[in-house]
Design a protein around this motif. Structure first.
Motif, short mmCIF file in Angstrom:
data_model
loop_
_atom_site.label_atom_id
_atom_site.label_comp_id
_atom_site.label_asym_id
_atom_site.label_seq_id
_atom_site.Cartn_x
_atom_site.Cartn_y
_atom_site.Cartn_z
N TYR A 43 0.83 -1.19 0.00
CA TYR A 43 0.00 0.00 0.00
C TYR A 43 0.87 1.25 0.00
CZ TYR A 43 -3.86 -3.17 0.68
OH TYR A 43 -4.77 -4.18 0.50
N ALA A 82 0.57 -4.87 5.10
CA ALA A 82 -0.78 -4.74 5.61
C ALA A 82 -1.17 -5.93 6.46
CB ALA A 82 -1.77 -4.61 4.45
N THR A 90 -2.39 -0.61 7.45
CA THR A 90 -1.15 -0.61 6.68
C THR A 90 -0.10 0.20 7.43
OG1 THR A 90 -1.73 1.38 5.42
CG2 THR A 90 -2.49 -0.73 4.55
#
Length: 438
Positions: free
Chosen positions: A342, A373, A367
């Motif tokens: 992410y 994550a 995250t």
């Protein structure tokens, strides 16, 4: 692994209730395989194939699970009235070249139903059977490319990857991009085919949405199969080698002559693969500067090609079409969402609806600064920040579809701040793309 998965009993019962038979095709049964291929070809309105060509086409299905629906009362009971094929593929997910991310997905293809047997629930039984089989096999995500965009949402799929067709007017597209340090050279198609797997595999690492190619598909691209050999006589192959002589990209293209002006050929690019930015620049410059050419066309490309920033007149690079391409269906929310990186640290709580019951629930995605994550199911009574259908979660997954756009379209419920937070987290540094149909 997927070859050993049994037929889905729920779909088998539904198809039996329709007076039909649901069966796997034995990969070692040539006659059964040929009959299945003929049904698949007919389902997509292609020309029928003879036995020899059907046997050759079967090479594409060596690693697939082929399923057919049969009507034992039909005039040709050996030819299925419906088909589907499936296999496990590696799907690239967002990250960086240093953080290459892939996940296993259940690829679904060859979905056909004979017009003589429509409106009997066959397609539903086939698709839902594939999803249940994927779940039984531990696959967190299903994927397909579609010929009809109105069919698959009812099964929880949504478009996650858009692709574009591009046209470049070479008379206006004077090159202003970087000068590549390597060189482009013509190579024999068969010789380049032997190198294509490695080059494409390295290029795919940084492109979310790309999936594994397979042997016969590469052979088709290079015009090396019996059914493509004749029409591919004009196919040309070039390879880009870096300053150290290492292959870093290639392109396949054809030249289409103008009917009244020999100086106005059109180049049709059928495959373009670049591992590095240098290879991308070198190959595109070569194509745009070919003599006696006024237009270059390329399809199944990114919706945001760097090429338009590499020429003097950006209007010379036109997007002639944009369409949905790769559709995804999330089957396991935590496993899917933790299979990618992410763009920012954060936390989002999702309420997920799933009419088929595979992946409904409340989930919290967290995250960190590295892009990693964690995703856990939650029984917290507080309202989630985002409420959406499982299809929209699939649309968001690769970072190519905006949560703010889906919110504005009424496809998810969230505050503007929550939608913006999703977009900050899910943004992919490289727009997702898929360069093939399957």
């Amino acid at each position: 692994m997927h070859h050993s998965l049994p037929l889905d009993p729920t779909s088998a019962a539904a198809i039996a209730d329709a007076g039909l038979r649901y069966a796997l095709v034995d990969p070692g049964d040539e006659a059964g395989g040929v009959a299945w291929v003929r049904a698949d070809v007919r389902g997509f309105h292609a020309d029928d194939v003879d036995h020899k060509d059907a046997v050759d086409n079967l090479r594409a299905f060596t690693d697939r699970r082929m399923t057919g629906v049969y009507d034992d009362t039909a005039a040709s009971p050996e030819i299925p009235v419906a088909t589907v094929s499936s296999w496990v593929t590696s799907l690239t997910t967002p990250g960086t070249p240093e953080q290459t991310q892939t996940m296993d997905a259940w690829a679904i293809s060859s979905v056909t139903v004979s017009p003589t047997h429509r409106r009997r629930g066959i397609a539903r039984a086939l698709l839902e059977g594939e999803l249940r089989t994927a779940v039984a096999g531990g696959l967190p995500l299903a994927a397909l490319t579609v010929s009809e965009a109105t069919i698959y949402r009812r099964f929880g799929f949504a478009c996650a990857v858009l692709v574009a067709d591009w046209s470049i007017d070479t008379r206006r597209a004077k090159w202003t991009g970087p000068a590549a340090r390597g060189r482009v050279q013509f190579v024999e198609r068969a010789a380049l085919r032997a190198q294509a797997d490695d080059i494409e595999r390295r290029a795919r690492r940084s492109i979310p949405g790309e999936v594994d190619r397979w042997g016969r598909r590469w052979d088709e691209f290079f015009g090396l199969t019996p059914d493509t050999e004749k029409e591919s006589k004009g196919l040309r192959a070039v390879r880009y080698d870096d300053e150290n002589g290492e292959p870093q990209g290639f392109a396949l293209f054809k030249l289409k002559e103008h009917e009244s002006d020999f100086s106005a050929h059109t180049v049709v690019v059928t495959e373009f693969v670049a591992v590095t930015d240098d290879a991308y620049a070198g190959l595109w410059r070569f194509l745009l500067e070919l003599d006696l050419v006024t237009e270059v066309r390329a399809s199944l490309r990114s919706v945001d090609e760097p090429l338009r920033w590499m020429v003097a007149d950006a209007r010379a690079v036109r997007k002639t079409a944009e369409s949905d391409h790769l559709w995804l269906r999330v089957l396991d929310v935590p496993a899917t969402l933790t299979s990618r990186r992410y763009a920012a640290p954060g936390s989002i709580a999702f309420d997920v609806r799933d009419a088929l019951g595979f992946a409904a629930g409340r989930f919290v995605l967290s995250t960190d600064a590295s892009g990693a994550a964690a995703c856990t199911a939650s029984d917290a009574p507080a309202d989630a920040e985002v409420s959406l259908d499982i299809a929209e979660l699939g649309a968001l997954f690769l970072g190519g579809i905006s949560a703010a756009t889906l919110r504005a379209a009424g496809r998810l419920t969230a505050t503007p701040d929550a939608a913006a937070a999703i977009d900050r987290l899910f943004l992919s540094p490289t727009p997702p793309r898929l360069g093939i149909w399957f």
